[in-house]
Design a protein around this motif. Structure first.
Motif, PDB file in Angstrom:
ATOM      1  N   LYS A   1       3.787   2.018 -20.710  1.00  0.00           N
ATOM      2  CA  LYS A   1       2.799   2.024 -22.139  1.00  0.00           C
ATOM      3  C   LYS A   1       1.669   3.038 -21.697  1.00  0.00           C
ATOM      4  CE  LYS A   1       4.487  -1.961 -23.331  1.00  0.00           C
ATOM      5  NZ  LYS A   1       5.081  -2.136 -24.826  1.00  0.00           N
ATOM      6  N   LYS A   2       1.062   3.648 -22.862  1.00  0.00           N
ATOM      7  CA  LYS A   2      -0.082   4.498 -22.686  1.00  0.00           C
ATOM      8  C   LYS A   2      -1.321   4.098 -21.924  1.00  0.00           C
ATOM      9  CE  LYS A   2       0.814   6.991 -27.118  1.00  0.00           C
ATOM     10  NZ  LYS A   2       0.154   7.190 -28.386  1.00  0.00           N
ATOM     11  N   PHE A   3      -1.677   5.028 -21.128  1.00  0.00           N
ATOM     12  CA  PHE A   3      -2.840   4.567 -20.359  1.00  0.00           C
ATOM     13  C   PHE A   3      -3.953   3.799 -20.962  1.00  0.00           C
ATOM     14  CE2 PHE A   3      -6.575   5.789 -17.968  1.00  0.00           C
ATOM     15  CZ  PHE A   3      -6.236   5.293 -16.587  1.00  0.00           C
ATOM     16  N   ALA A   4      -4.515   4.265 -22.038  1.00  0.00           N
ATOM     17  CA  ALA A   4      -5.651   3.857 -22.566  1.00  0.00           C
ATOM     18  C   ALA A   4      -5.644   2.401 -22.751  1.00  0.00           C
ATOM     19  CB  ALA A   4      -6.005   4.553 -23.865  1.00  0.00           C
ATOM     20  N   PRO A   5      -4.655   1.884 -23.608  1.00  0.00           N
ATOM     21  CA  PRO A   5      -4.734   0.516 -23.836  1.00  0.00           C
ATOM     22  C   PRO A   5      -4.477  -0.462 -22.585  1.00  0.00           C
ATOM     23  CG  PRO A   5      -2.549   1.469 -24.710  1.00  0.00           C
ATOM     24  CD  PRO A   5      -3.662   2.456 -24.289  1.00  0.00           C
ATOM     25  N   VAL A   6      -3.767   0.055 -21.652  1.00  0.00           N
ATOM     26  CA  VAL A   6      -3.556  -0.654 -20.326  1.00  0.00           C
ATOM     27  C   VAL A   6      -5.018  -0.654 -19.612  1.00  0.00           C
ATOM     28  CG1 VAL A   6      -2.424  -0.614 -18.060  1.00  0.00           C
ATOM     29  CG2 VAL A   6      -0.998  -0.114 -20.097  1.00  0.00           C
ATOM     30  N   ARG A   7      -5.478   0.498 -19.700  1.00  0.00           N
ATOM     31  CA  ARG A   7      -6.754   0.360 -18.690  1.00  0.00           C
ATOM     32  C   ARG A   7      -7.833  -0.475 -19.448  1.00  0.00           C
ATOM     33  NH1 ARG A   7      -9.829   3.068 -14.626  1.00  0.00           N
ATOM     34  NH2 ARG A   7     -11.814   2.288 -14.723  1.00  0.00           N
ATOM     35  N   VAL A   8      -7.824  -0.632 -20.992  1.00  0.00           N
ATOM     36  CA  VAL A   8      -8.670  -1.338 -21.493  1.00  0.00           C
ATOM     37  C   VAL A   8      -8.246  -2.871 -21.001  1.00  0.00           C
ATOM     38  CG1 VAL A   8      -9.407  -2.633 -23.831  1.00  0.00           C
ATOM     39  CG2 VAL A   8      -9.080  -0.180 -23.563  1.00  0.00           C
ATOM     40  N   GLY A   9      -7.108  -3.402 -20.973  1.00  0.00           N
ATOM     41  CA  GLY A   9      -6.839  -4.662 -20.635  1.00  0.00           C
ATOM     42  C   GLY A   9      -6.955  -5.069 -19.146  1.00  0.00           C
ATOM     43  N   VAL A  10      -6.972  -4.027 -18.291  1.00  0.00           N
ATOM     44  CA  VAL A  10      -7.229  -4.249 -16.990  1.00  0.00           C
ATOM     45  C   VAL A  10      -8.838  -4.384 -16.688  1.00  0.00           C
ATOM     46  CG1 VAL A  10      -7.544  -3.025 -14.552  1.00  0.00           C
ATOM     47  CG2 VAL A  10      -5.228  -3.166 -15.873  1.00  0.00           C
ATOM     48  N   ASP A  11      -9.685  -3.349 -17.554  1.00  0.00           N
ATOM     49  CA  ASP A  11     -10.792  -3.598 -17.422  1.00  0.00           C
ATOM     50  C   ASP A  11     -11.521  -5.042 -17.976  1.00  0.00           C
ATOM     51  OD1 ASP A  11     -11.545  -1.119 -16.226  1.00  0.00           O
ATOM     52  OD2 ASP A  11     -11.956  -0.021 -18.052  1.00  0.00           O
ATOM     53  N   LEU A  12     -10.802  -5.454 -18.893  1.00  0.00           N
ATOM     54  CA  LEU A  12     -11.335  -6.750 -19.619  1.00  0.00           C
ATOM     55  C   LEU A  12     -11.043  -7.979 -18.507  1.00  0.00           C
ATOM     56  CD1 LEU A  12     -10.238  -6.379 -23.236  1.00  0.00           C
ATOM     57  CD2 LEU A  12     -12.340  -6.618 -22.421  1.00  0.00           C
TER      58      LEU A  12
ATOM     59  N   ASP B   1       4.773  -0.750  -3.862  1.00  0.00           N
ATOM     60  CA  ASP B   1       5.279   0.577  -4.170  1.00  0.00           C
ATOM     61  C   ASP B   1       4.405   1.570  -3.280  1.00  0.00           C
ATOM     62  OD1 ASP B   1       6.038   3.318  -5.224  1.00  0.00           O
ATOM     63  OD2 ASP B   1       6.444   2.463  -7.112  1.00  0.00           O
ATOM     64  N   LYS B   2       4.594   1.837  -2.345  1.00  0.00           N
ATOM     65  CA  LYS B   2       3.593   2.585  -1.200  1.00  0.00           C
ATOM     66  C   LYS B   2       3.824   4.223  -1.691  1.00  0.00           C
ATOM     67  CE  LYS B   2       7.253   3.683   2.084  1.00  0.00           C
ATOM     68  NZ  LYS B   2       7.461   3.425   3.575  1.00  0.00           N
ATOM     69  N   SER B   3       4.595   4.624  -2.765  1.00  0.00           N
ATOM     70  CA  SER B   3       4.518   6.150  -3.297  1.00  0.00           C
ATOM     71  C   SER B   3       3.155   6.368  -3.855  1.00  0.00           C
ATOM     72  CB  SER B   3       5.564   6.224  -4.375  1.00  0.00           C
ATOM     73  OG  SER B   3       5.505   5.590  -5.211  1.00  0.00           O
ATOM     74  N   TYR B   4       2.327   5.344  -4.300  1.00  0.00           N
ATOM     75  CA  TYR B   4       1.388   5.478  -5.162  1.00  0.00           C
ATOM     76  C   TYR B   4      -0.110   5.705  -4.253  1.00  0.00           C
ATOM     77  CZ  TYR B   4       3.152   4.423  -9.774  1.00  0.00           C
ATOM     78  OH  TYR B   4       3.857   4.266 -10.791  1.00  0.00           O
ATOM     79  N   VAL B   5       0.213   5.611  -2.844  1.00  0.00           N
ATOM     80  CA  VAL B   5      -1.110   5.435  -1.935  1.00  0.00           C
ATOM     81  C   VAL B   5      -0.943   6.724  -1.211  1.00  0.00           C
ATOM     82  CG1 VAL B   5      -1.865   4.392   0.297  1.00  0.00           C
ATOM     83  CG2 VAL B   5      -0.867   2.801  -1.634  1.00  0.00           C
ATOM     84  N   ARG B   6      -1.710   7.509  -1.399  1.00  0.00           N
ATOM     85  CA  ARG B   6      -1.806   8.937  -0.609  1.00  0.00           C
ATOM     86  C   ARG B   6      -3.218   9.189  -0.028  1.00  0.00           C
ATOM     87  NH1 ARG B   6      -0.076  12.122  -6.260  1.00  0.00           N
ATOM     88  NH2 ARG B   6       1.900  11.153  -6.445  1.00  0.00           N
ATOM     89  N   ILE B   7      -3.269  10.190   0.593  1.00  0.00           N
ATOM     90  CA  ILE B   7      -4.636  10.531   1.645  1.00  0.00           C
ATOM     91  C   ILE B   7      -5.933  10.431   0.782  1.00  0.00           C
ATOM     92  CG2 ILE B   7      -4.482  12.969   0.883  1.00  0.00           C
ATOM     93  CD1 ILE B   7      -5.691  11.179   4.056  1.00  0.00           C
ATOM     94  N   GLY B   8      -5.909  10.502  -0.858  1.00  0.00           N
ATOM     95  CA  GLY B   8      -6.930  10.443  -1.491  1.00  0.00           C
ATOM     96  C   GLY B   8      -7.394   9.148  -1.790  1.00  0.00           C
ATOM     97  N   THR B   9      -6.145   8.372  -1.727  1.00  0.00           N
ATOM     98  CA  THR B   9      -6.548   6.933  -2.011  1.00  0.00           C
ATOM     99  C   THR B   9      -7.484   6.380  -0.984  1.00  0.00           C
ATOM    100  OG1 THR B   9      -4.440   6.862  -3.085  1.00  0.00           O
ATOM    101  CG2 THR B   9      -5.418   4.732  -2.657  1.00  0.00           C
TER     102      THR B   9
ATOM    103  N   LEU C   1       0.453   0.023 -13.498  1.00  0.00           N
ATOM    104  CA  LEU C   1       0.657  -0.852 -14.715  1.00  0.00           C
ATOM    105  C   LEU C   1       1.293   0.086 -15.857  1.00  0.00           C
ATOM    106  CD1 LEU C   1      -1.774  -3.536 -14.582  1.00  0.00           C
ATOM    107  CD2 LEU C   1       0.599  -3.822 -13.834  1.00  0.00           C
ATOM    108  N   SER C   2       0.534   1.306 -16.068  1.00  0.00           N
ATOM    109  CA  SER C   2       1.015   2.145 -17.072  1.00  0.00           C
ATOM    110  C   SER C   2       2.306   2.554 -16.841  1.00  0.00           C
ATOM    111  CB  SER C   2      -0.059   3.054 -17.456  1.00  0.00           C
ATOM    112  OG  SER C   2       0.088   4.100 -18.527  1.00  0.00           O
ATOM    113  N   ASP C   3       2.512   2.997 -15.853  1.00  0.00           N
ATOM    114  CA  ASP C   3       3.775   3.743 -15.190  1.00  0.00           C
ATOM    115  C   ASP C   3       4.849   2.674 -15.342  1.00  0.00           C
ATOM    116  OD1 ASP C   3       2.628   6.016 -14.671  1.00  0.00           O
ATOM    117  OD2 ASP C   3       2.465   5.803 -12.837  1.00  0.00           O
ATOM    118  N   LYS C   4       4.587   1.369 -14.958  1.00  0.00           N
ATOM    119  CA  LYS C   4       5.677   0.513 -14.653  1.00  0.00           C
ATOM    120  C   LYS C   4       6.148  -0.086 -16.042  1.00  0.00           C
ATOM    121  CE  LYS C   4       6.066   0.745 -10.310  1.00  0.00           C
ATOM    122  NZ  LYS C   4       7.148   1.507  -9.607  1.00  0.00           N
ATOM    123  N   THR C   5       5.195  -0.294 -16.764  1.00  0.00           N
ATOM    124  CA  THR C   5       5.474  -0.733 -18.196  1.00  0.00           C
ATOM    125  C   THR C   5       5.710   0.230 -19.171  1.00  0.00           C
ATOM    126  OG1 THR C   5       3.022  -0.851 -18.751  1.00  0.00           O
ATOM    127  CG2 THR C   5       4.019  -2.735 -17.850  1.00  0.00           C
TER     128      THR C   5
END
Length: 217
Positions: free
Chosen positions: A160-171, A80-88, A154-158
């Motif tokens: 789900k709220k950002f906070a718990p998704v971020r916790v899972g990714v970090d783990l 999904d290239k829409s997420y990749v911008r100049i800042g990325t 992952l938060s956008d596609k599922t």
């Protein structure tokens, strides 16, 4: 209606401010050595694997950070290239070097005074600084750093709220890095469970501030 070039430039500048703040936090984690933030545990693990296998002098933490970020961007461009911008791309090329610069500047100052209380303070500060800087980068809307994009996508596609998704990714990052030889400690666990919720708190506040800044240009 498309934004003016001036506003686009302002968003990139805001992203650079957030990126610098976030990677100051990362550097404090690395210096404290109680366990880096989860993504950098993965980078540490890859670096130590490289040192065991090849031990090339030109390979640094920052350069491996850049390489892994590049791989994440390639995957996003395919899915999904829409997420990749100049800042990325800016985050990919500047994130690692910023860590190297902060390490160069802060190591001589902080390493001689490192004891457990100082290390704990650096770890807590790093956690808060990383989370705050990350929210500035995300809400700049100029593009998000590759490692942060993993949780955002992952938060956008599922839905789900950002906070718990971020916790899972970090783990997941922390576990992968640990298996490769990265340093996992109390600081890593604190970061894994705290950065997501802290970022979730600051996201709407920084969104409001940045929108007002851009609106007034």
């Amino acid at each position: 209606m498309q934004e003016s070039f001036k506003k686009h430039l302002a968003r990139v500048f805001i992203l650079l401010v957030g990126l610098t703040i976030a990677h100051l936090g990362v550097t404090l984690f690395l210096i404290a050595d109680l366990g880096a933030d989860p993504f950098n545990v993965l980078i540490q693990g890859l670096l130590r694997l490289e040192q065991r296998v090849f031990n090339l002098d030109f390979v640094t933490h920052g350069r491996i950070h850049m390489m892994v970020s590049f791989l994440i961007i390639i995957v996003l461009l395919i899915t999904d290239k829409s997420y990749v911008r100049i800042g990325t791309l800016i985050c990919m090329f500047l994130g690692g070097p910023i860590i190297d610069v902060f390490n160069f500047l802060l190591n001589p100052i902080l390493v001689p005074i490192l004891n457990m209380p100082v290390r704990l303070v650096l770890n807590v500060l790093g956690c808060g600084i990383l989370a705050y800087g990350m929210t500035i980068v995300i809400k700049s809307e100029a593009g998000t750093g590759p490692n942060d994009l993993v949780a955002v996508v992952l938060s956008d596609k599922t839905h789900k709220k950002f906070a718990p998704v971020r916790v899972g990714v970090d783990l997941l990052f922390a576990l992968s890095g640990f298996l490769l030889g990265g340093t996992v400690g109390i600081g890593t666990l604190i970061c894994a469970f705290v950065v997501g919720p802290v970022a979730g708190y600051f996201l709407p506040h920084n969104e409001r501030i940045i929108k007002n800044l851009i609106k007034n240009l």
